[in-house]
Design an enzyme around this catalytic site. Structure first.
Site, PDB file in Angstrom:
ATOM      1  N   HIS A  28       0.882  -1.208  -0.088  1.00 26.81           N
ATOM      2  CA  HIS A  28      -0.096  -0.160  -0.066  1.00 26.81           C
ATOM      3  C   HIS A  28       0.960   1.085  -0.067  1.00 26.81           C
ATOM      4  CE1 HIS A  28       0.348  -0.147   4.680  1.00 26.81           C
ATOM      5  NE2 HIS A  28       0.361   1.515   4.377  1.00 26.81           N
ATOM      6  N   ASP A  43       0.366  -7.674   1.662  1.00 28.15           N
ATOM      7  CA  ASP A  43       0.641  -6.038   1.850  1.00 28.15           C
ATOM      8  C   ASP A  43       2.080  -6.073   1.654  1.00 28.15           C
ATOM      9  OD1 ASP A  43       0.274  -3.333   1.627  1.00 28.15           O
ATOM     10  OD2 ASP A  43       0.178  -3.278   4.058  1.00 28.15           O
ATOM     11  N   GLY A  86       3.266   6.445   8.410  1.00 30.87           N
ATOM     12  CA  GLY A  86       4.780   6.500   7.920  1.00 30.87           C
ATOM     13  C   GLY A  86       5.756   5.679   8.393  1.00 30.87           C
ATOM     14  N   ASN A  87       5.435   4.951   9.270  1.00 34.39           N
ATOM     15  CA  ASN A  87       5.942   3.696   9.580  1.00 34.39           C
ATOM     16  C   ASN A  87       5.841   2.466   8.859  1.00 34.39           C
ATOM     17  OD1 ASN A  87       5.776   4.849  12.822  1.00 34.39           O
ATOM     18  ND2 ASN A  87       7.773   3.580  12.481  1.00 34.39           N
ATOM     19  N   SER A  88       4.864   2.570   7.877  1.00 32.63           N
ATOM     20  CA  SER A  88       4.312   1.400   7.098  1.00 32.63           C
ATOM     21  C   SER A  88       5.698   1.048   6.166  1.00 32.63           C
ATOM     22  CB  SER A  88       2.995   1.758   6.274  1.00 32.63           C
ATOM     23  OG  SER A  88       2.032   1.946   6.922  1.00 32.63           O
ATOM     24  N   ALA A 100       0.094  -1.991   9.717  1.00 25.01           N
ATOM     25  CA  ALA A 100      -0.913  -1.574  10.101  1.00 25.01           C
ATOM     26  C   ALA A 100      -1.172  -1.003  11.569  1.00 25.01           C
ATOM     27  CB  ALA A 100      -2.203  -2.197   9.784  1.00 25.01           C
ATOM     28  N   ILE A 101      -2.199  -0.049  11.810  1.00 21.70           N
ATOM     29  CA  ILE A 101      -2.339   0.292  13.319  1.00 21.70           C
ATOM     30  C   ILE A 101      -3.655  -0.012  13.658  1.00 21.70           C
ATOM     31  CG2 ILE A 101      -0.302   1.513  13.610  1.00 21.70           C
ATOM     32  CD1 ILE A 101      -2.082   4.083  13.182  1.00 21.70           C
TER      33      ILE A 101
END
Length: 283
Positions: free
Chosen positions: A124, A154, A224-226, A243-244
């Site tokens: 993503h 993902d 942004g950590n993705s 994801a969170i």
């Protein structure tokens, strides 16, 4: 005479009471043939764990150079609407010419093979990318090529020029246990590389529609950590932060990472499918 007698009786009573108390202590707390046990444990020295050892900086020093920031130029979602490509309809709906301008998004990733310049991130993060730029820890900016991706898990694999790179090895996520300490490195809110720490708070979360059984962590993860790595105390990537779970896309202590075993399998499938071809999307 009476007073002296009363004093003698009191002294005798105190002597008997003291003897009885000592005998009771010996009988309750001391086994035959042993020395009396201390009533209180020996205090732990205040320097038993020196503060100089309470740090993750050596691990971060090794891992951080392999973590990259990813900037992606994507088409505007409105561009997909054929009506809005017509200036008349854009005027009719009150949309400016800038509505169809490409947009810039950002995420994270990490170099998993320095020799070949392979970078793992999330699907993503790079979905619909017109151009991808990777920024290394030494601030070098490199154009990246999308090798392939797998939306169900993902996972996406990029390629950058393999010059002066550091890599972060993939660990064995099957060895993870709830309570293991982990570190997350990424680029939350595009403020720059950030390190957070926590534990593995659950395993096998959220398998739906052929997706992975996620690793859950309370290490703070934000937008942004993705695509960035979830790192074990062995200095290995044991997950890809994906994801969170939380209101308003903010961190509440529940982050999900794709296990490294899944990432390794998907990466090999992408490399095999993409050999001699352009970017592939696995289904």
């Amino acid at each position: 005479m009476a007073a002296a007698l009363r004093t003698s009786i009191l002294v005798a009573a105190l002597f008997v009471a003291g003897f009885a108390g000592g005998a009771a202590f010996w009988w309750l707390y001391v086994e035959p043939g042993t020395q009396p046990r201390a009533e209180l444990p020996t205090p732990v020295p205040v320097d038993a764990v020196p503060l100089s050892r309470l740090t993750l900086s050596p691990l971060v020093d090794r891992a951080a150079p392999a973590v990259v920031n990813i900037a992606v130029l994507q088409a505007s979602p409105l561009e997909q609407n054929p009506l809005l490509r017509d200036p008349y309809y854009r005027f009719f709906f009150g949309l400016s010419e800038d509505a169809l301008a490409p947009r810039l998004s950002a995420g994270s990733g990490f170099i998993v093979d320095a020799r070949r310049g392979l970078v793992l991130t999330n699907h993503h993060v790079v979905e619909g990318a017109r151009a991808i730029e990777v920024t290394l820890g030494d601030q070098r900016r490199l154009d990246a090529r999308l090798i392939g991706s797998h939306p169900a898990t993902d996972i996406a694999l990029l390629e950058i020029p393999p010059r002066g790179l550091k890599q972060l090895p993939l660990g064995d996520s099957s060895r993870l246990k709830v309570g293991d300490y982990v570190v997350a490195i990424g680029n939350p809110f595009e403020i720059g590389q950030t390190v957070t720490a926590g534990i593995v708070s659950a395993l096998g979360r959220g398998r739906r529609g052929g997706g992975p059984a996620y690793v859950q962590t309370d290490a703070p993860i934000n937008p942004g950590n993705s695509g960035g790595p979830l790192i074990s105390m062995r200095g290995e990537a044991i997950g890809i932060n994906s994801a969170i779970v939380g209101p308003g896309e903010g961190n509440v202590g529940i982050g999900l990472a794709v296990p490294s075993d899944t990432a390794r399998e998907v990466m090999e499938l992408i490399l095999s499918a993409a050999e001699g071809r352009g970017a592939v999307v696995l289904r």
